[in-house]
Design a protein around this motif. Sequence first.
Motif, PDB file in Angstrom:
ATOM      1  N   GLU A  14       0.708  -1.134   0.055  1.00 51.35           N
ATOM      2  CA  GLU A  14       0.028  -0.187  -0.009  1.00 51.35           C
ATOM      3  C   GLU A  14       0.867   1.211   0.138  1.00 51.35           C
ATOM      4  O   GLU A  14       0.641   2.131  -0.608  1.00 51.35           O
ATOM      5  CB  GLU A  14      -0.912   0.116   1.147  1.00 51.35           C
ATOM      6  CG  GLU A  14      -2.094  -0.945   1.206  1.00 51.35           C
ATOM      7  CD  GLU A  14      -3.131  -0.487   0.164  1.00 51.35           C
ATOM      8  OE1 GLU A  14      -3.687   0.519   0.408  1.00 51.35           O
ATOM      9  OE2 GLU A  14      -3.582  -1.426  -0.602  1.00 51.35           O
ATOM     10  N   ALA A  15       2.063   1.146   0.813  1.00 48.48           N
ATOM     11  CA  ALA A  15       2.882   2.345   1.049  1.00 48.48           C
ATOM     12  C   ALA A  15       3.579   2.476  -0.453  1.00 48.48           C
ATOM     13  O   ALA A  15       3.587   3.623  -1.108  1.00 48.48           O
ATOM     14  CB  ALA A  15       3.846   2.006   2.137  1.00 48.48           C
ATOM     15  N   ILE A  16       3.995   1.523  -0.966  1.00 48.47           N
ATOM     16  CA  ILE A  16       4.822   1.618  -2.286  1.00 48.47           C
ATOM     17  C   ILE A  16       3.587   2.304  -3.344  1.00 48.47           C
ATOM     18  O   ILE A  16       4.188   3.071  -4.340  1.00 48.47           O
ATOM     19  CB  ILE A  16       5.210   0.437  -2.501  1.00 48.47           C
ATOM     20  CG1 ILE A  16       6.450  -0.062  -1.968  1.00 48.47           C
ATOM     21  CG2 ILE A  16       5.905   0.221  -4.166  1.00 48.47           C
ATOM     22  CD1 ILE A  16       6.966  -1.466  -1.898  1.00 48.47           C
ATOM     23  N   SER A  17       2.747   1.699  -3.472  1.00 46.59           N
ATOM     24  CA  SER A  17       1.508   2.142  -4.501  1.00 46.59           C
ATOM     25  C   SER A  17       1.279   3.720  -4.157  1.00 46.59           C
ATOM     26  O   SER A  17       1.375   4.520  -5.152  1.00 46.59           O
ATOM     27  CB  SER A  17       0.065   1.492  -4.395  1.00 46.59           C
ATOM     28  OG  SER A  17       0.267   0.221  -4.357  1.00 46.59           O
ATOM     29  N   GLN A  18       1.128   3.924  -2.896  1.00 46.93           N
ATOM     30  CA  GLN A  18       0.909   5.511  -2.494  1.00 46.93           C
ATOM     31  C   GLN A  18       2.029   6.402  -3.048  1.00 46.93           C
ATOM     32  O   GLN A  18       1.859   7.434  -3.579  1.00 46.93           O
ATOM     33  CB  GLN A  18       0.806   5.492  -1.083  1.00 46.93           C
ATOM     34  CG  GLN A  18      -0.169   6.863  -0.947  1.00 46.93           C
ATOM     35  CD  GLN A  18      -0.349   6.846   0.633  1.00 46.93           C
ATOM     36  OE1 GLN A  18      -0.257   6.071   1.374  1.00 46.93           O
ATOM     37  NE2 GLN A  18      -0.251   8.127   1.112  1.00 46.93           N
ATOM     38  N   THR A  30      14.228  10.534  -5.993  1.00 46.45           N
ATOM     39  CA  THR A  30      15.487  10.786  -4.899  1.00 46.45           C
ATOM     40  C   THR A  30      15.108  11.186  -3.389  1.00 46.45           C
ATOM     41  O   THR A  30      15.935  11.401  -2.650  1.00 46.45           O
ATOM     42  CB  THR A  30      16.435  11.885  -5.588  1.00 46.45           C
ATOM     43  OG1 THR A  30      15.708  12.775  -6.213  1.00 46.45           O
ATOM     44  CG2 THR A  30      17.173  11.174  -6.621  1.00 46.45           C
ATOM     45  N   GLU A  31      13.842  11.409  -3.481  1.00 46.72           N
ATOM     46  CA  GLU A  31      13.553  12.164  -2.073  1.00 46.72           C
ATOM     47  C   GLU A  31      13.022  11.022  -1.087  1.00 46.72           C
ATOM     48  O   GLU A  31      12.621  11.337   0.103  1.00 46.72           O
ATOM     49  CB  GLU A  31      12.596  13.124  -2.118  1.00 46.72           C
ATOM     50  CG  GLU A  31      12.708  14.486  -2.832  1.00 46.72           C
ATOM     51  CD  GLU A  31      11.463  15.176  -3.348  1.00 46.72           C
ATOM     52  OE1 GLU A  31      11.728  16.498  -3.357  1.00 46.72           O
ATOM     53  OE2 GLU A  31      10.409  14.975  -3.386  1.00 46.72           O
ATOM     54  N   ILE A  32      12.960   9.674  -1.614  1.00 46.36           N
ATOM     55  CA  ILE A  32      12.542   8.597  -0.644  1.00 46.36           C
ATOM     56  C   ILE A  32      13.543   8.148   0.296  1.00 46.36           C
ATOM     57  O   ILE A  32      14.472   7.570  -0.064  1.00 46.36           O
ATOM     58  CB  ILE A  32      11.875   7.279  -1.793  1.00 46.36           C
ATOM     59  CG1 ILE A  32      10.890   7.579  -2.675  1.00 46.36           C
ATOM     60  CG2 ILE A  32      11.454   5.973  -0.630  1.00 46.36           C
ATOM     61  CD1 ILE A  32      10.803   6.490  -3.731  1.00 46.36           C
ATOM     62  N   THR A  33      13.158   8.519   1.653  1.00 49.49           N
ATOM     63  CA  THR A  33      14.223   8.119   2.839  1.00 49.49           C
ATOM     64  C   THR A  33      13.567   7.257   3.575  1.00 49.49           C
ATOM     65  O   THR A  33      12.031   7.038   3.267  1.00 49.49           O
ATOM     66  CB  THR A  33      14.603   9.445   3.388  1.00 49.49           C
ATOM     67  OG1 THR A  33      13.206  10.087   3.804  1.00 49.49           O
ATOM     68  CG2 THR A  33      15.146  10.486   2.525  1.00 49.49           C
ATOM     69  N   CYS A  34      14.177   6.834   4.511  1.00 50.66           N
ATOM     70  CA  CYS A  34      13.160   5.864   5.692  1.00 50.66           C
ATOM     71  C   CYS A  34      12.096   6.713   6.134  1.00 50.66           C
ATOM     72  O   CYS A  34      10.989   6.216   6.559  1.00 50.66           O
ATOM     73  CB  CYS A  34      14.260   5.557   6.819  1.00 50.66           C
ATOM     74  SG  CYS A  34      15.143   3.967   6.320  1.00 50.66           S
ATOM     75  N   ASP A  35      12.181   7.976   6.400  1.00 50.28           N
ATOM     76  CA  ASP A  35      11.178   8.839   7.129  1.00 50.28           C
ATOM     77  C   ASP A  35      10.049   8.872   5.995  1.00 50.28           C
ATOM     78  O   ASP A  35       8.908   8.937   6.582  1.00 50.28           O
ATOM     79  CB  ASP A  35      11.805  10.302   7.398  1.00 50.28           C
ATOM     80  CG  ASP A  35      12.590  10.153   8.745  1.00 50.28           C
ATOM     81  OD1 ASP A  35      12.496   9.176   9.407  1.00 50.28           O
ATOM     82  OD2 ASP A  35      13.460  11.288   8.908  1.00 50.28           O
ATOM     83  N   VAL A  36      10.576   9.184   4.818  1.00 48.36           N
ATOM     84  CA  VAL A  36       9.385   9.358   3.951  1.00 48.36           C
ATOM     85  C   VAL A  36       8.490   8.108   3.633  1.00 48.36           C
ATOM     86  O   VAL A  36       7.167   8.059   3.982  1.00 48.36           O
ATOM     87  CB  VAL A  36       9.916   9.687   2.568  1.00 48.36           C
ATOM     88  CG1 VAL A  36       8.876   9.672   1.390  1.00 48.36           C
ATOM     89  CG2 VAL A  36      10.360  11.225   2.513  1.00 48.36           C
ATOM     90  N   PHE A  37       9.126   6.711   3.900  1.00 44.73           N
ATOM     91  CA  PHE A  37       8.610   5.663   3.672  1.00 44.73           C
ATOM     92  C   PHE A  37       7.538   5.370   4.821  1.00 44.73           C
ATOM     93  O   PHE A  37       6.584   5.051   4.876  1.00 44.73           O
ATOM     94  CB  PHE A  37       9.649   4.394   3.489  1.00 44.73           C
ATOM     95  CG  PHE A  37       8.784   3.178   3.153  1.00 44.73           C
ATOM     96  CD1 PHE A  37       8.450   2.946   2.074  1.00 44.73           C
ATOM     97  CD2 PHE A  37       8.793   2.088   4.145  1.00 44.73           C
ATOM     98  CE1 PHE A  37       7.785   1.713   1.787  1.00 44.73           C
ATOM     99  CE2 PHE A  37       8.494   0.971   3.836  1.00 44.73           C
ATOM    100  CZ  PHE A  37       7.595   0.839   2.468  1.00 44.73           C
ATOM    101  N   ASN A  38       8.466   5.677   6.062  1.00 48.27           N
ATOM    102  CA  ASN A  38       7.392   5.371   7.199  1.00 48.27           C
ATOM    103  C   ASN A  38       5.869   6.203   7.439  1.00 48.27           C
ATOM    104  O   ASN A  38       5.195   5.650   8.069  1.00 48.27           O
ATOM    105  CB  ASN A  38       8.183   6.053   8.715  1.00 48.27           C
ATOM    106  CG  ASN A  38       9.195   5.073   9.126  1.00 48.27           C
ATOM    107  OD1 ASN A  38       8.737   3.985   9.410  1.00 48.27           O
ATOM    108  ND2 ASN A  38      10.183   5.493   9.574  1.00 48.27           N
ATOM    109  N   GLN A  39       6.372   7.530   6.861  1.00 46.39           N
ATOM    110  CA  GLN A  39       4.997   8.374   6.785  1.00 46.39           C
ATOM    111  C   GLN A  39       4.107   7.957   5.902  1.00 46.39           C
ATOM    112  O   GLN A  39       2.901   8.218   6.038  1.00 46.39           O
ATOM    113  CB  GLN A  39       5.545   9.690   6.157  1.00 46.39           C
ATOM    114  CG  GLN A  39       6.119  10.739   7.434  1.00 46.39           C
ATOM    115  CD  GLN A  39       5.326  10.481   8.892  1.00 46.39           C
ATOM    116  OE1 GLN A  39       4.264  10.793   8.610  1.00 46.39           O
ATOM    117  NE2 GLN A  39       6.347  10.176   9.656  1.00 46.39           N
ATOM    118  N   HIS A  40       4.446   6.841   4.956  1.00 48.33           N
ATOM    119  CA  HIS A  40       3.244   6.315   4.196  1.00 48.33           C
ATOM    120  C   HIS A  40       2.812   4.779   4.758  1.00 48.33           C
ATOM    121  O   HIS A  40       1.815   4.348   4.286  1.00 48.33           O
ATOM    122  CB  HIS A  40       3.949   6.129   2.890  1.00 48.33           C
ATOM    123  CG  HIS A  40       4.171   7.095   2.057  1.00 48.33           C
ATOM    124  ND1 HIS A  40       5.103   7.910   2.194  1.00 48.33           N
ATOM    125  CD2 HIS A  40       3.152   7.856   1.136  1.00 48.33           C
ATOM    126  CE1 HIS A  40       5.109   9.111   1.353  1.00 48.33           C
ATOM    127  NE2 HIS A  40       3.852   9.017   0.622  1.00 48.33           N
TER     128      HIS A  40
END
Length: 249
Positions: A148-152, A165-175
């Motif tokens: 779900e997070a990856i789709s979003q 290039t903006e995908i970080t652990c924090d960005v992933f966590n937020q999804h």
Amino acid sequence: MSYKDEIQADRLPLHVAIIMDGNGRWAKQRGNQRIFGHRNGVAAVRDTVEACAELGIGYLTLYAFSTENWSRPKMEIDALMTLLVQTIHKETPTLMKNNVKLNAIGNLSNLPSDVEKQLQSAITNTSGNNGMLLTLALSYSSRWEILEAISQIAREIEDGKLRSTEITCDVFNQHLSTANIPDPELLIRTSGEYRISNFLLWQIAYAELHFTNTLWPDFRRDDLYKAIIDFQKRERRFGKTSEQIINKN
Ligand code: IPE
Ligand code: IPE
Ligand code: MG
């Protein structure tokens, strides 16, 4: 000295997650139907929630029903869903009394509408509480959540709202559905099984794992205290050396 007295209050795990397993075997041992075990698991949930709230644990996440559990016999699923509605309704006063805020993660739209309604109403009724956050994982699996997070994220990239290039652990966590919830520091699994069964795979990267043979309906606050005492004996190194941890650098 009781187990509770052995706990160091200033070193509590911020977030405890529990895979509540063994209800079926507990019932079978007593010559009963599996649902008898699920019904007797409710007292374990109540005692654990109260004990965590009293200790001052910030976050408690309980794995109550997995995506894969939908493959169980219809009779068991129906009985479990009925039990869920009843329990959420009956236990809301316990949550209020303990200042617990209810939350849920998982594919909730797959739940029967009465379960979803009861759940949403308990979430609304407890939303003003500011003590422990109790998260129920229902119709949840970690791979579902990660997809779900990856789709979003993919949609946001397509829409030009995010760059790869903006995908970080924090960005992933937020999804993830656990955005804003710190990662579990202690993961407990009951019933003597040594596996994760698709629970919070991303979030438990550095959780301390505690396995107990106790079947879920028998789990009580003393079992929780023992798990926390075990947690407090561990040296959490996060990839560093023991010397670095001792010298705090
Ligand atoms: C855990 O107990 C509750 C759910 C998965 C819903 P089980 O029902 O898995 O009990 P066992 O593992 O078969 O004993
Ligand atoms: C894990 O227990 C899911 C929950 C506790 C809700 P299961 O009983 O479904 O796990 P497996 O099938 O033994 O791995
Ligand atoms: Mg099981």
